[in-house]
Design a protein around this motif. Sequence first.
Motif, short mmCIF file in Angstrom:
data_model
loop_
_atom_site.label_atom_id
_atom_site.label_comp_id
_atom_site.label_asym_id
_atom_site.label_seq_id
_atom_site.Cartn_x
_atom_site.Cartn_y
_atom_site.Cartn_z
N LYS A 181 0.17 3.88 9.42
CA LYS A 181 0.39 4.86 8.36
C LYS A 181 0.49 4.15 7.02
O LYS A 181 0.94 3.02 6.92
CB LYS A 181 1.67 5.66 8.63
CG LYS A 181 1.65 6.46 9.92
CD LYS A 181 2.99 7.14 10.14
CE LYS A 181 3.03 7.88 11.47
NZ LYS A 181 4.36 8.47 11.73
N LYS A 182 0.08 4.84 5.99
CA LYS A 182 0.21 4.34 4.62
C LYS A 182 1.10 5.32 3.86
O LYS A 182 0.63 6.21 3.17
CB LYS A 182 -1.16 4.21 3.96
CG LYS A 182 -2.05 3.15 4.58
CD LYS A 182 -1.51 1.75 4.37
CE LYS A 182 -2.44 0.70 4.94
NZ LYS A 182 -1.91 -0.67 4.76
N GLU A 183 2.40 5.14 4.02
CA GLU A 183 3.34 6.04 3.37
C GLU A 183 4.51 5.24 2.82
O GLU A 183 4.82 4.14 3.29
CB GLU A 183 3.84 7.08 4.37
CG GLU A 183 4.50 6.47 5.61
CD GLU A 183 4.84 7.51 6.66
OE1 GLU A 183 4.34 8.64 6.55
OE2 GLU A 183 5.59 7.18 7.59
N GLU A 184 5.16 5.80 1.83
CA GLU A 184 6.32 5.13 1.24
C GLU A 184 7.58 5.42 2.05
O GLU A 184 7.80 6.56 2.47
CB GLU A 184 6.51 5.58 -0.21
CG GLU A 184 5.43 5.09 -1.16
CD GLU A 184 5.75 5.42 -2.61
OE1 GLU A 184 6.76 6.12 -2.85
OE2 GLU A 184 5.00 5.00 -3.50
N PHE A 185 8.38 4.39 2.27
CA PHE A 185 9.67 4.57 2.93
C PHE A 185 10.67 3.59 2.33
O PHE A 185 10.31 2.58 1.71
CB PHE A 185 9.55 4.40 4.45
CG PHE A 185 9.03 3.06 4.88
CD1 PHE A 185 9.90 2.01 5.16
CD2 PHE A 185 7.66 2.85 5.03
CE1 PHE A 185 9.42 0.78 5.57
CE2 PHE A 185 7.18 1.61 5.43
CZ PHE A 185 8.06 0.58 5.71
N ASP A 212 23.09 -7.90 1.43
CA ASP A 212 23.02 -7.79 -0.03
C ASP A 212 21.65 -7.24 -0.38
O ASP A 212 20.75 -7.96 -0.81
CB ASP A 212 23.24 -9.17 -0.67
CG ASP A 212 23.24 -9.10 -2.19
OD1 ASP A 212 23.33 -7.98 -2.74
OD2 ASP A 212 23.12 -10.16 -2.84
N ILE A 213 21.49 -5.96 -0.11
CA ILE A 213 20.16 -5.36 -0.19
C ILE A 213 20.10 -4.27 -1.24
O ILE A 213 20.98 -3.43 -1.35
CB ILE A 213 19.72 -4.79 1.18
CG1 ILE A 213 20.74 -3.80 1.72
CG2 ILE A 213 19.50 -5.91 2.19
CD1 ILE A 213 20.34 -3.17 3.04
N GLY A 214 19.03 -4.32 -2.02
CA GLY A 214 18.74 -3.24 -2.94
C GLY A 214 17.93 -2.19 -2.22
O GLY A 214 17.80 -2.20 -0.99
N ASP A 215 17.34 -1.31 -2.95
CA ASP A 215 16.52 -0.27 -2.32
C ASP A 215 15.23 -0.10 -3.10
O ASP A 215 15.24 0.30 -4.27
CB ASP A 215 17.28 1.05 -2.26
CG ASP A 215 16.61 2.05 -1.31
OD1 ASP A 215 15.72 1.61 -0.55
OD2 ASP A 215 16.96 3.23 -1.34
N PHE A 216 14.14 -0.48 -2.49
CA PHE A 216 12.82 -0.28 -3.08
C PHE A 216 11.92 0.33 -2.01
O PHE A 216 12.24 0.31 -0.82
CB PHE A 216 12.23 -1.59 -3.60
CG PHE A 216 12.20 -2.71 -2.60
CD1 PHE A 216 11.21 -2.79 -1.63
CD2 PHE A 216 13.17 -3.70 -2.64
CE1 PHE A 216 11.19 -3.81 -0.71
CE2 PHE A 216 13.15 -4.74 -1.71
CZ PHE A 216 12.16 -4.80 -0.76
N ASP A 217 10.84 0.89 -2.44
CA ASP A 217 9.92 1.55 -1.51
C ASP A 217 8.92 0.54 -0.94
O ASP A 217 8.39 -0.32 -1.67
CB ASP A 217 9.16 2.68 -2.19
CG ASP A 217 10.05 3.90 -2.43
OD1 ASP A 217 11.02 4.06 -1.67
OD2 ASP A 217 9.79 4.66 -3.38
N ILE A 218 8.67 0.66 0.34
CA ILE A 218 7.64 -0.13 1.01
C ILE A 218 6.52 0.82 1.40
O ILE A 218 6.77 1.92 1.90
CB ILE A 218 8.20 -0.81 2.27
CG1 ILE A 218 9.32 -1.79 1.89
CG2 ILE A 218 7.10 -1.55 3.03
CD1 ILE A 218 10.02 -2.40 3.10
N TRP A 224 6.48 0.50 12.67
CA TRP A 224 6.03 -0.86 12.96
C TRP A 224 6.78 -1.88 12.11
O TRP A 224 7.05 -3.01 12.56
CB TRP A 224 4.53 -0.98 12.73
CG TRP A 224 3.70 -0.40 13.84
CD1 TRP A 224 3.01 0.77 13.82
CD2 TRP A 224 3.50 -0.95 15.15
NE1 TRP A 224 2.39 0.99 15.03
CE2 TRP A 224 2.67 -0.06 15.85
CE3 TRP A 224 3.94 -2.11 15.78
CZ2 TRP A 224 2.26 -0.30 17.17
CZ3 TRP A 224 3.53 -2.35 17.09
CH2 TRP A 224 2.72 -1.45 17.78
N THR A 225 7.12 -1.52 10.88
CA THR A 225 7.87 -2.45 10.03
C THR A 225 9.24 -2.72 10.63
O THR A 225 9.70 -3.87 10.67
CB THR A 225 8.03 -1.87 8.61
OG1 THR A 225 6.73 -1.62 8.05
CG2 THR A 225 8.77 -2.83 7.70
N VAL A 226 9.92 -1.68 11.10
CA VAL A 226 11.23 -1.85 11.76
C VAL A 226 11.07 -2.73 13.00
O VAL A 226 11.91 -3.60 13.26
CB VAL A 226 11.83 -0.47 12.12
CG1 VAL A 226 13.03 -0.63 13.04
CG2 VAL A 226 12.23 0.29 10.86
#
Length: 330
Positions: A181-185, A212-218, A224-226
């Motif tokens: 999939k090509k979606e933002e998460f 120590d994590i920010g939040d940006f979209d992948i 599959w990333t998880v």
Amino acid sequence: MINKDMKIIVASGALLTFVLSMICLFFEPVCALICVLLGLSVTGIFIYYTKKRYDALNELNNYLSLICSGKYDLDIADNSEGEVSILKNNIYKVMILLRTKNELLERDNTYLSDSLADISHQLKTPLTSMMVMTDLLKEEKKADKQQEFISIIETQLDKMKWLITNLLKMSKLDADTVDFKKEEFSCREALEQSVKPFLITLDLKGIDLNLDIGDFDIVGDSGWTVEALENIIKNCIEHTDKNGELRITTKENLIYNSIMISDNGCGIAKEDLPHIFERFYHGKNSSSDSVGIGLALAKIIFDKENARISVTSEENKGTEFEIKFYKSII
């Protein structure tokens, strides 16, 4: 002259020369002689160059026969002009392409053979262990011993299940049968989901989890990333002793967003670093339970998503994995 078209053209030329010569003979014998000589000259020149062209085509046909038989070491490159030369160069390009494909096919066959041998070896160990435990279980009368044997069998079954599941996933990825999939998460949500299965293990081993994590979209496939992140986290936990530390941080800049996953465990030997993403590779600091496909699977997933994973490590100090998600594909 075995070519039918050539025979027709020569016969037509001869007939035309004869007719014109007869007409010229009616007016002037000298003109008839000149006409015959010119006709013979033109026909001879035509036959010479046509035969030369057909010889070149026949040579190309022989080249094609050799290529079809698997000979790819022919030197048929041609820098001259003409349609035959163009055809020759195109055949040369096809030969180079076929040679490259054949080399890749041979490499894949070798890789498949080696992979099957590795898979067989990996499955043989838990199968042998379960067979031994099963035989002991048949003869054992004590309940506590029976439970111990059952526990060992269950552990080996879980190991086999994990191995087979991941091998199937890698096979699907290699065969390009998986639609990414090509979606933002959310990066934060993906990391929190990746850490969740290991919270109990972290607690039992006394490993501190520092986020120590920010939040940006992948942009990609969250599932599959998880999966890939879990494999990296699992690897870090396996190589971290009790009371160690697992640290996950993020970084953002104009070119890419990145995730860093690090531990303060045993580290990776310098000679092993270039190979840790290879399938079934076991470094000298690998755990006894390591199969050697978790990091390989993670790399395949990130490659599919146009992300890049790298690793830095020092023995007895720890390891850090960095995954870069570029804001534009490079």
